[in-house]
Scaffold this motif. Structure first.
Motif, PDB file in Angstrom:
ATOM      1  N   UNK A  44       1.113  11.139   7.552  1.00 38.49           N
ATOM      2  CA  UNK A  44       2.195  11.683   6.476  1.00 38.49           C
ATOM      3  C   UNK A  44       2.227  10.622   5.524  1.00 38.49           C
ATOM      4  N   UNK A  45       2.652  10.807   4.422  1.00 42.32           N
ATOM      5  CA  UNK A  45       3.068   9.577   3.494  1.00 42.32           C
ATOM      6  C   UNK A  45       4.028   8.903   4.096  1.00 42.32           C
ATOM      7  N   UNK A  46       3.894   7.641   4.183  1.00 42.41           N
ATOM      8  CA  UNK A  46       4.956   6.360   4.405  1.00 42.41           C
ATOM      9  C   UNK A  46       4.723   6.105   6.118  1.00 42.41           C
ATOM     10  N   UNK A  47       3.739   6.865   6.708  1.00 42.86           N
ATOM     11  CA  UNK A  47       3.467   6.492   8.026  1.00 42.86           C
ATOM     12  C   UNK A  47       2.921   5.019   8.326  1.00 42.86           C
ATOM     13  N   UNK A  48       2.483   4.474   7.378  1.00 40.24           N
ATOM     14  CA  UNK A  48       1.676   3.211   7.561  1.00 40.24           C
ATOM     15  C   UNK A  48       0.235   3.193   7.337  1.00 40.24           C
ATOM     16  N   UNK A  49      -0.506   4.153   6.722  1.00 41.05           N
ATOM     17  CA  UNK A  49      -1.913   4.204   6.339  1.00 41.05           C
ATOM     18  C   UNK A  49      -2.500   3.261   5.532  1.00 41.05           C
ATOM     19  N   UNK A  50      -1.679   2.959   4.492  1.00 36.20           N
ATOM     20  CA  UNK A  50      -2.083   1.963   3.650  1.00 36.20           C
ATOM     21  C   UNK A  50      -1.965   0.285   4.143  1.00 36.20           C
ATOM     22  N   UNK A  51      -1.122   0.441   4.879  1.00 33.26           N
ATOM     23  CA  UNK A  51      -0.736  -1.095   5.613  1.00 33.26           C
ATOM     24  C   UNK A  51      -1.541  -1.302   6.602  1.00 33.26           C
TER      25      UNK A  51
END
Length: 177
Positions: free
Chosen positions: A9-16
């Motif tokens: 989900x958006x904000x779950x830490x994928x990009x990090x």
């Protein structure tokens, strides 16, 4: 060489997590939010009432072309996207097979809607990214379970309520299997 499909989900830490993986593996990151935002800005459509599904579909078409190109050049690739549609898994596995790359799938899960909303509220938001969500806690698990996973391959799920350092080593081990 690998192709890593991020999910969550958006904000779950994928990009990090994608950024940390790329630092260690030198993989190329294709970020859905960046492509979709660039597309809308480039066409002068930001702020207009654009069908998000159509814009997302065009962005995914561009992303798959980029994934195909980078894999064809021998680079490992990370696709940073929520992965809510079965076709994304189908395309990802097909491209990995086409280029003899290992296909990997990591799902970032944050079971705490309050922490998720805190992250969404405090990040620098691109025009295509969502803000805080108003979902009853009892429906939150249902929302998290919308991610599409390849049924025939090993996937990894990480609890992103923990610091990245807590699970990063396990993610690298999974990618290198």
């Amino acid at each position: 060489m690998f192709f890593l499909q991020m999910s969550g989900f958006p904000g779950s830490g994928k990009s990090t997590l994608a950024k940390e993986i790329a630092k260690f593996t030198k993989a190329v990151i294709i970020d859905h939010d960046i492509v979709k935002t660039g597309l809308l800005e480039g066409l002068g459509l930001e702020g207009l009432d654009v069908d998000p599904k159509r814009a997302g579909g065009v962005a995914y078409h561009i992303e798959w072309s980029l994934v195909d190109f980078h894999l064809s050049q021998g680079y490992s690739v990370i696709l940073d996207s929520p992965c809510l549609y079965e076709v994304l898994v189908e395309k990802g596995t097909a491209l990995a097979e086409k280029h003899s790359a290992k296909y990997k799938y990591v799902e970032c899960v944050l079971n705490d809607i309050h922490e998720l909303n805190n992250r969404l509220k405090n990040r620098v938001r691109m025009i295509t990214q969502i803000g805080p969500v108003d979902i009853p806690e009892e429906r939150w698990q249902e929302v998290i379970n919308r991610a599409q996973k390849p049924s025939h391959l090993e996937c990894m799920q990480v609890d992103t309520s923990q610091p990245v350092d807590y699970y990063f080593g396990d993610v690298l081990l999974y990618i290198n299997k």
